[in-house]
Write a protein that holds these residues in place. Structure first.
Motif, PDB file in Angstrom:
ATOM      1  N   GLU A  39     -32.344  18.267 -46.554  1.00  0.00           N
ATOM      2  CA  GLU A  39     -31.045  17.641 -46.073  1.00  0.00           C
ATOM      3  C   GLU A  39     -29.596  18.004 -45.311  1.00  0.00           C
ATOM      4  OE1 GLU A  39     -28.191  14.617 -49.574  1.00  0.00           O
ATOM      5  OE2 GLU A  39     -30.674  14.394 -48.912  1.00  0.00           O
ATOM      6  N   GLN A  40     -29.123  18.863 -46.280  1.00  0.00           N
ATOM      7  CA  GLN A  40     -27.754  19.702 -45.678  1.00  0.00           C
ATOM      8  C   GLN A  40     -28.180  20.389 -43.999  1.00  0.00           C
ATOM      9  OE1 GLN A  40     -27.985  22.916 -48.635  1.00  0.00           O
ATOM     10  NE2 GLN A  40     -26.905  21.855 -49.836  1.00  0.00           N
ATOM     11  N   SER A  41     -29.642  21.019 -44.015  1.00  0.00           N
ATOM     12  CA  SER A  41     -30.228  21.893 -42.136  1.00  0.00           C
ATOM     13  C   SER A  41     -30.031  19.970 -41.298  1.00  0.00           C
ATOM     14  CB  SER A  41     -31.003  21.923 -42.656  1.00  0.00           C
ATOM     15  OG  SER A  41     -31.345  23.038 -43.319  1.00  0.00           O
ATOM     16  N   ILE A  42     -31.410  19.114 -41.816  1.00  0.00           N
ATOM     17  CA  ILE A  42     -30.595  18.277 -40.420  1.00  0.00           C
ATOM     18  C   ILE A  42     -29.376  17.714 -40.561  1.00  0.00           C
ATOM     19  CG2 ILE A  42     -31.484  15.315 -40.618  1.00  0.00           C
ATOM     20  CD1 ILE A  42     -34.141  16.374 -41.518  1.00  0.00           C
ATOM     21  N   ALA A  43     -28.549  16.968 -42.004  1.00  0.00           N
ATOM     22  CA  ALA A  43     -27.630  17.049 -41.283  1.00  0.00           C
ATOM     23  C   ALA A  43     -26.016  17.593 -40.692  1.00  0.00           C
ATOM     24  CB  ALA A  43     -26.066  17.033 -42.201  1.00  0.00           C
ATOM     25  N   GLU A  44     -26.619  19.570 -41.026  1.00  0.00           N
ATOM     26  CA  GLU A  44     -26.048  20.661 -39.507  1.00  0.00           C
ATOM     27  C   GLU A  44     -26.230  19.907 -38.772  1.00  0.00           C
ATOM     28  OE1 GLU A  44     -26.275  23.878 -42.266  1.00  0.00           O
ATOM     29  OE2 GLU A  44     -25.331  22.587 -44.155  1.00  0.00           O
ATOM     30  N   LEU A  45     -27.342  20.521 -38.459  1.00  0.00           N
ATOM     31  CA  LEU A  45     -28.062  20.554 -37.060  1.00  0.00           C
ATOM     32  C   LEU A  45     -27.235  19.205 -36.294  1.00  0.00           C
ATOM     33  CD1 LEU A  45     -31.728  21.802 -38.134  1.00  0.00           C
ATOM     34  CD2 LEU A  45     -30.060  22.690 -36.516  1.00  0.00           C
ATOM     35  N   LEU A  64     -26.835  26.482 -18.280  1.00  0.00           N
ATOM     36  CA  LEU A  64     -28.277  26.811 -18.922  1.00  0.00           C
ATOM     37  C   LEU A  64     -28.375  26.508 -19.652  1.00  0.00           C
ATOM     38  CD1 LEU A  64     -31.365  27.317 -17.570  1.00  0.00           C
ATOM     39  CD2 LEU A  64     -30.785  30.142 -17.358  1.00  0.00           C
ATOM     40  N   ASP A  65     -27.484  27.928 -20.135  1.00  0.00           N
ATOM     41  CA  ASP A  65     -27.126  28.496 -22.270  1.00  0.00           C
ATOM     42  C   ASP A  65     -27.506  26.912 -22.932  1.00  0.00           C
ATOM     43  OD1 ASP A  65     -27.785  31.037 -21.229  1.00  0.00           O
ATOM     44  OD2 ASP A  65     -25.997  31.798 -21.356  1.00  0.00           O
ATOM     45  N   ARG A  66     -26.157  26.321 -22.794  1.00  0.00           N
ATOM     46  CA  ARG A  66     -25.949  25.342 -22.846  1.00  0.00           C
ATOM     47  C   ARG A  66     -27.554  24.359 -22.740  1.00  0.00           C
ATOM     48  NH1 ARG A  66     -25.092  20.476 -21.696  1.00  0.00           N
ATOM     49  NH2 ARG A  66     -23.205  18.355 -22.416  1.00  0.00           N
ATOM     50  N   ASP A  67     -27.937  24.028 -21.943  1.00  0.00           N
ATOM     51  CA  ASP A  67     -28.874  23.531 -21.839  1.00  0.00           C
ATOM     52  C   ASP A  67     -30.326  23.811 -22.532  1.00  0.00           C
ATOM     53  OD1 ASP A  67     -28.078  21.690 -20.104  1.00  0.00           O
ATOM     54  OD2 ASP A  67     -28.838  21.798 -18.821  1.00  0.00           O
ATOM     55  N   LEU A  68     -30.182  24.980 -22.814  1.00  0.00           N
ATOM     56  CA  LEU A  68     -31.257  25.940 -23.972  1.00  0.00           C
ATOM     57  C   LEU A  68     -30.920  25.513 -25.644  1.00  0.00           C
ATOM     58  CD1 LEU A  68     -31.818  29.050 -21.976  1.00  0.00           C
ATOM     59  CD2 LEU A  68     -33.664  27.219 -21.792  1.00  0.00           C
ATOM     60  N   GLU A  69     -29.757  25.672 -25.794  1.00  0.00           N
ATOM     61  CA  GLU A  69     -28.911  25.571 -26.887  1.00  0.00           C
ATOM     62  C   GLU A  69     -29.071  24.574 -27.614  1.00  0.00           C
ATOM     63  OE1 GLU A  69     -27.527  26.942 -30.952  1.00  0.00           O
ATOM     64  OE2 GLU A  69     -28.964  27.630 -29.655  1.00  0.00           O
ATOM     65  N   THR A  74     -32.621  20.210 -30.447  1.00  0.00           N
ATOM     66  CA  THR A  74     -33.407  19.589 -31.219  1.00  0.00           C
ATOM     67  C   THR A  74     -34.313  19.513 -31.036  1.00  0.00           C
ATOM     68  OG1 THR A  74     -32.315  18.320 -29.103  1.00  0.00           O
ATOM     69  CG2 THR A  74     -34.161  17.418 -29.147  1.00  0.00           C
ATOM     70  N   ALA A  75     -35.026  20.809 -30.545  1.00  0.00           N
ATOM     71  CA  ALA A  75     -36.774  21.112 -31.804  1.00  0.00           C
ATOM     72  C   ALA A  75     -36.734  21.016 -32.935  1.00  0.00           C
ATOM     73  CB  ALA A  75     -37.362  21.778 -30.815  1.00  0.00           C
ATOM     74  N   ARG A  76     -36.020  21.864 -33.187  1.00  0.00           N
ATOM     75  CA  ARG A  76     -35.744  22.337 -34.430  1.00  0.00           C
ATOM     76  C   ARG A  76     -35.478  20.555 -35.430  1.00  0.00           C
ATOM     77  NH1 ARG A  76     -37.161  26.350 -38.231  1.00  0.00           N
ATOM     78  NH2 ARG A  76     -35.384  26.187 -40.174  1.00  0.00           N
TER      79      ARG A  76
END
Length: 715
Positions: A39-45, A64-69, A74-76
């Motif tokens: 729950e905490q991780s989802i909120a922080e992400l 490019l770095d911003r897009d990769l981040e 998003t994937a996580r």
């Protein structure tokens, strides 16, 4: 379900003994910690993702770095939201440490730094998959969970030492795995990560250097190994990261890719590119089968690809006579030696169409250097680029070429094919000719791919010139803005004058931004390529993959006994011939999927044509005999099965007139390869063909069944 207040366990009544708090209380406490951290991780992400999306895009590498981040976050986030508590696969207890280690699809750490879930791909998680009684790998016990709709519907314990018996309810070592084998199939491959077997896990975790061949018959889990190995290698091997090329997964056909589509995301890995060989070439989607077997055989050879180089060289001819180039200021003599010098400008290996721009730039430089009048170089170059006579001569000497035109000419101009492939006989040249130059077949795809790789994109130079013109116009516009601001500045000093600085102006215009075109994600190069059903690839098709993997790092998955056109060599002989040299062979010999009742009838089919076929041994029976009957009974058989089974998938193989319905598929033997179904109904299997191809199609079709096989024939 709120995992903080509701038990993670939802065991049926007949498993009441497993619900004893003494057996599951420790798991419940751990799941509560996981739920809180999730729950905490989802909120922080979510907050970090929103921040990244609101931040300025930047230019070049910054963008490019911003897009990769953003992609990583998003994937996580998607993985955490998708699974919740069922990220957890089970736990292991060490022989020297009573504290359980919980294994997950992803790693998870709480705010205090305590590891709640260990990523399944980490070295410390290996005993969860690899431990056996012969080699317990330091474990006292192992527990695996079965998750159903987010709650545990069953679990199984395996004990490796006498001390491990305490607190365990289910001690059948194979129970978790056997239960998974008997589960109903669905339209997508089921999640099997929690039941990976030791022989499979050893291959999944093997190193990436060279070519690893995974040889195994039906039901041995080759596809499971291939998919999980893709995710494992990206996680564990820094040489294969996305910025170093990443991983390409090649499957046999689109129904197969649809079937396995959920597997990699379920493993926390969304960065693997997946495709079929057809997808590597634009013409692949509409390509038909080659109807002439002799033509298909000729095009399957890697040698015919050697015709592409002379076919391209045919269009690379510097003029052998000089010419006078007229400018508004003076005439310039362009000699044959000048042409030859310009043609030597590109680096070796530069694609033809990209080399054209380099030659043209060098040619203009030669002319500017030979110009004797005092004229601004940029003005002279602009004048030369508009010289029709010079452009005409250059276009004749080094034209832009489309791959489809080049290959099409080989099939419609006999003299051209003879010049480019002089080893072909007159009869072979004649047989390769056809009326419609671009009536593409699957056998043409390797040649089209080789031509496109050698030629490069004919539109690249046009896009580059348009981009350069756009950058120049933007610079001019920015310069005008600067001039206007300076004119408005009362004293002509201070911060406004900094706008004259070239560095600042460069930061306002991004000259490195790529022209507006979507990148070809399948063009490569890739750091590693995984190929499933690899026994079907021709020598020419292998070259399509070798072009995309300079490191020669491959996972090659297949079964020689399932090669429709025969596979008389060893894997080592075949792969050395196509250009691979560092080859390791791993074998899977246990059939986990196909019941012994089915294999008893399938084995004689393949051994009749391939006596040395690697036929795996089934470890289970279904208790359901193979049924033989009349094709007239197809509807009643399917109706009875659907009525008796509320879940599961059936497949009719061999009847093109049968229309697929909700839980009943209809496929050819070739498109059934790599898939699995609860019920398989074969229609007139003797009509599948003769010789090796017919026997292989029958063998493959029969071994798709995980529970029951029915063979029907027309009277």
């Amino acid at each position: 379900m709120n995992p903080l207040t509701t038990s993670a366990f939802d065991l049926p009544a007949h498993l009441a003994a497993k619900a004893d708090p003494a057996l599951i209380a420790r798991d419940e406490r751990h799941f509560a910690d996981i739920a809180r951290t999730l729950e905490q991780s989802i909120a922080e992400l979510s907050e970090r993702l929103d921040t990244e999306r609101r931040s300025p895009g930047g230019l070049g590498r910054q963008a490019l770095d911003r897009d990769l981040e953003i992609h990583r976050l998003t994937a996580r986030l998607r993985a955490l939201r998708r699974f919740g508590l069922d990220l957890c696969l089970g736990h292991i207890v060490g022989a020297d440490d009573p504290e359980p280690v919980y294994i997950g699809r992803l790693g998870l750490t709480d705010r205090e730094g305590r590891r709640l879930l260990l990523d399944w791909r980490s070295p410390a998680a290996e005993p969860f998959f690899g431990a056996t009684h012969a080699n317990p790998m330091g474990l006292a016990s192992r527990r695996r969970y079965r998750w159903t709709r987010g709650r545990i519907s069953d679990y199984w314990d395996e004990v490796f030492t006498s001390e491990g018996f305490d607190g365990h309810a289910a001690l059948d070592d194979q129970s978790a795995f056997i239960a998974s084998l008997g589960a109903d199939r669905s339209a997508r491959m089921r999640d099997v990560l929690g039941t990976i077997q030791a022989d499979q896990d050893a291959i999944i975790r093997a190193g990436s250097s060279g070519a690893l061949v995974v040889d195994g018959g039906p039901g041995t889990g080759k596809t499971v190994v291939a998919l999980h190995r893709s995710a494992y290698l990206l996680y564990s091997d820094p040489r294969l990261g996305h910025r170093r090329g990443g991983v390409l997964f090649v499957g046999p056909h689109q129904p197969y890719l649809a079937y396995v589509a959920d597997v990699l995301p379920s493993l926390g890995e969304e960065g693997v590119q997946t495709c079929t060989l057809r997808d590597l070439v634009a013409e692949g989607a509409a390509a038909a089968a080659e109807t002439d077997p002799q033509v298909a055989l000729l095009k399957s050879s890697a040698r015919l690809l050697q015709a592409i180089e002379p076919a391209v060289r045919f269009y690379e001819n510097p003029p052998t006579t000089g010419m006078t180039v007229t400018t508004p200021w003076s005439d310039i003599w362009l000699s044959a030696e000048d042409w030859a010098e310009a043609f030597e400008a590109p680096d070796p290996g530069t694609p033809h169409n990209q080399a054209r721009d380099q030659i043209w730039d060098h040619l203009l430089t030669i002319l500017v250097d030979k110009h004797e009048e005092v004229t601004p170089a940029d003005l002279l170059r602009r004048s030369l680029t508009r010289d029709r006579e010079l452009l005409t001569a250059f276009n004749r000497a080094w034209p832009l070429i489309e791959a489809a035109d080049l290959v099409g000419d080989l099939w419609t101009v006999p003299a051209y094919l003879r010049k480019c492939a002089p080893w072909l006989s007159i009869e072979e040249v004649r047989r390769l000719q056809r009326d419609d130059a671009q009536a593409w077949t699957v056998s043409d795809l390797p040649l089209l791919d080789a031509a496109r790789q050698r030629l490069g994109d004919p539109e690249a130079s046009r896009r580059r010139r348009r981009h350069e013109a756009a950058v120049a116009a933007e610079r001019a516009r920015m310069a005008q803005v600067v001039d206007n601001l300076l004119e408005a500045d009362d004293d002509g000093e201070g911060a406004v004058t900094m706008l004259r600085g070239q560095d600042l102006q460069d930061s306002l215009v991004d000259p490195t931004a790529p022209p507006g075109t979507d990148p070809d994600l399948l063009a490569g190069p890739f750091a590693h390529i995984v190929v499933d059903e690899a026994q079907e690839l021709t020598d020419a098709e292998w070259q399509m993959l070798l072009l995309r993997c300079p490191s020669r790092s491959f996972t090659i998955v297949g079964d020689r006994a399932q090669a429709r056109h025969g596979f008389t060599e060893s894997w080592q002989e075949r792969l050395r011939r196509i250009g691979l040299d560092r080859i390791t062979l791993a074998s899977l010999s246990v059939n986990y999927r196909t019941p012994e009742e089915v294999m008893a009838q399938a084995e004689p089919v393949i051994r009749a044509v391939l006596p040395d076929a690697n036929v795996p041994v089934s470890i289970r029976g279904s208790g359901v005999p193979v049924v033989h009957g009349s094709a007239r009974d197809l509807d009643s058989i399917l109706g009875a099965w659907l009525a008796a089974h509320a879940e599961g998938i059936a497949c009719v193989i061999g009847d093109p007139t049968f229309q697929a319905t909700g839980r009943v598929r209809s496929l050819t033997p070739e498109l059934a390869k790599g898939l699995e179904f609860d019920l398989v109904v074969l229609i007139d299997p003797e009509d599948f063909g003769e010789g090796v191809q017919g026997a292989v199609d029958r063998y493959v079709a029969m071994t798709r069944a995980t529970r029951q096989l029915v063979i029907l024939t027309h009277p």
